[in-house]
Design a protein around this motif. Structure first.
Motif, PDB file in Angstrom:
ATOM      1  N   THR A 184      -4.066  -7.258   2.062  1.00 14.15           N
ATOM      2  CA  THR A 184      -3.575  -7.395   3.437  1.00 14.15           C
ATOM      3  C   THR A 184      -4.645  -8.036   4.326  1.00 14.15           C
ATOM      4  N   LYS A 185      -5.889  -7.629   4.142  1.00 15.12           N
ATOM      5  CA  LYS A 185      -6.986  -8.216   4.939  1.00 15.12           C
ATOM      6  C   LYS A 185      -7.150  -9.698   4.623  1.00 15.12           C
ATOM      7  N   VAL A 233       0.817  -1.212   0.000  1.00 19.37           N
ATOM      8  CA  VAL A 233       0.000   0.000   0.000  1.00 19.37           C
ATOM      9  C   VAL A 233       0.855   1.269   0.000  1.00 19.37           C
ATOM     10  N   SER A 243      -4.856  -2.859   0.267  1.00 18.52           N
ATOM     11  CA  SER A 243      -5.521  -2.937   1.576  1.00 18.52           C
ATOM     12  C   SER A 243      -6.338  -4.218   1.691  1.00 18.52           C
TER      13      SER A 243
END
Length: 170
Positions: free
Chosen positions: A162-163, A102, A159
């Motif tokens: 990453t989640k 990110v 993002s």
């Protein structure tokens, strides 16, 4: 390829890890778009038209005749610096493509917004608009808008990626 194009949509849903990876990689494409823009701008600065325009601008600001040889030497050095920045951008694009994160999309989105602001300022301030032709200002606006959309997709994708990676398996 269709999945990659669908993932580049900054408003699209990112329901799978692959879609998130594709969206995160969109920022790498945005970095390449920025590198192309910078290469065109660097090339233009070496043209006689750009050097004459810069000499006229200096003459109008200082009231003294400008030395054209000085502008030729400066534009050549500027071309080397531009080449180094283009190469750096291409290396960062490869990094973003291989290991999406990110940080790079956020950094480049900030730079793109700054570039857009400068292009709009060139349209508004008469002294700046005389420094470059309208086609280059238009080219800047189009390329920076495309890059901004791709970087926004990259931020969303990184993002989401990453989640997905941090989510417990289950």
């Amino acid at each position: 390829m269709t999945d990659m194009v669908r993932a580049m949509n900054p408003m699209g849903s990112l329901t799978t890890e692959e879609a998130a990876r594709g969206a995160a990689r969109a920022s790498a494409i945005g970095i390449v778009v920025g590198a192309i823009h910078q290469a065109v701008g660097g090339w233009y600065s070496t043209t006689p038209e750009a050097q004459e325009s810069a000499a006229r601008m200096v003459e109008s600001l200082t009231g003294q005749a400008a030395n054209p040889d000085q502008f030729a030497a400066q534009s050549q050095m500027g071309l080397y610096v531009t080449g180094a920045f283009v190469l750096l951008q291409l290396v960062l694009a490869v990094v973003q493509w291989r290991k999406p994160n990110v940080v790079l999309p956020i950094l480049f989105l900030v730079l793109v917004i700054w570039g857009l602001g400068m292009a709009v300022l060139a349209l508004v301030v008469p002294a700046m608009s005389g420094a470059q032709p309208m086609w280059l200002t238009t080219f800047t606006l189009v390329m920076m808008l495309i890059a901004a959309i791709l970087h926004i997709s990259g931020i969303r994708g990184a993002s989401a990626l990453t989640k997905f990676r941090d989510a417990p398996a289950g």
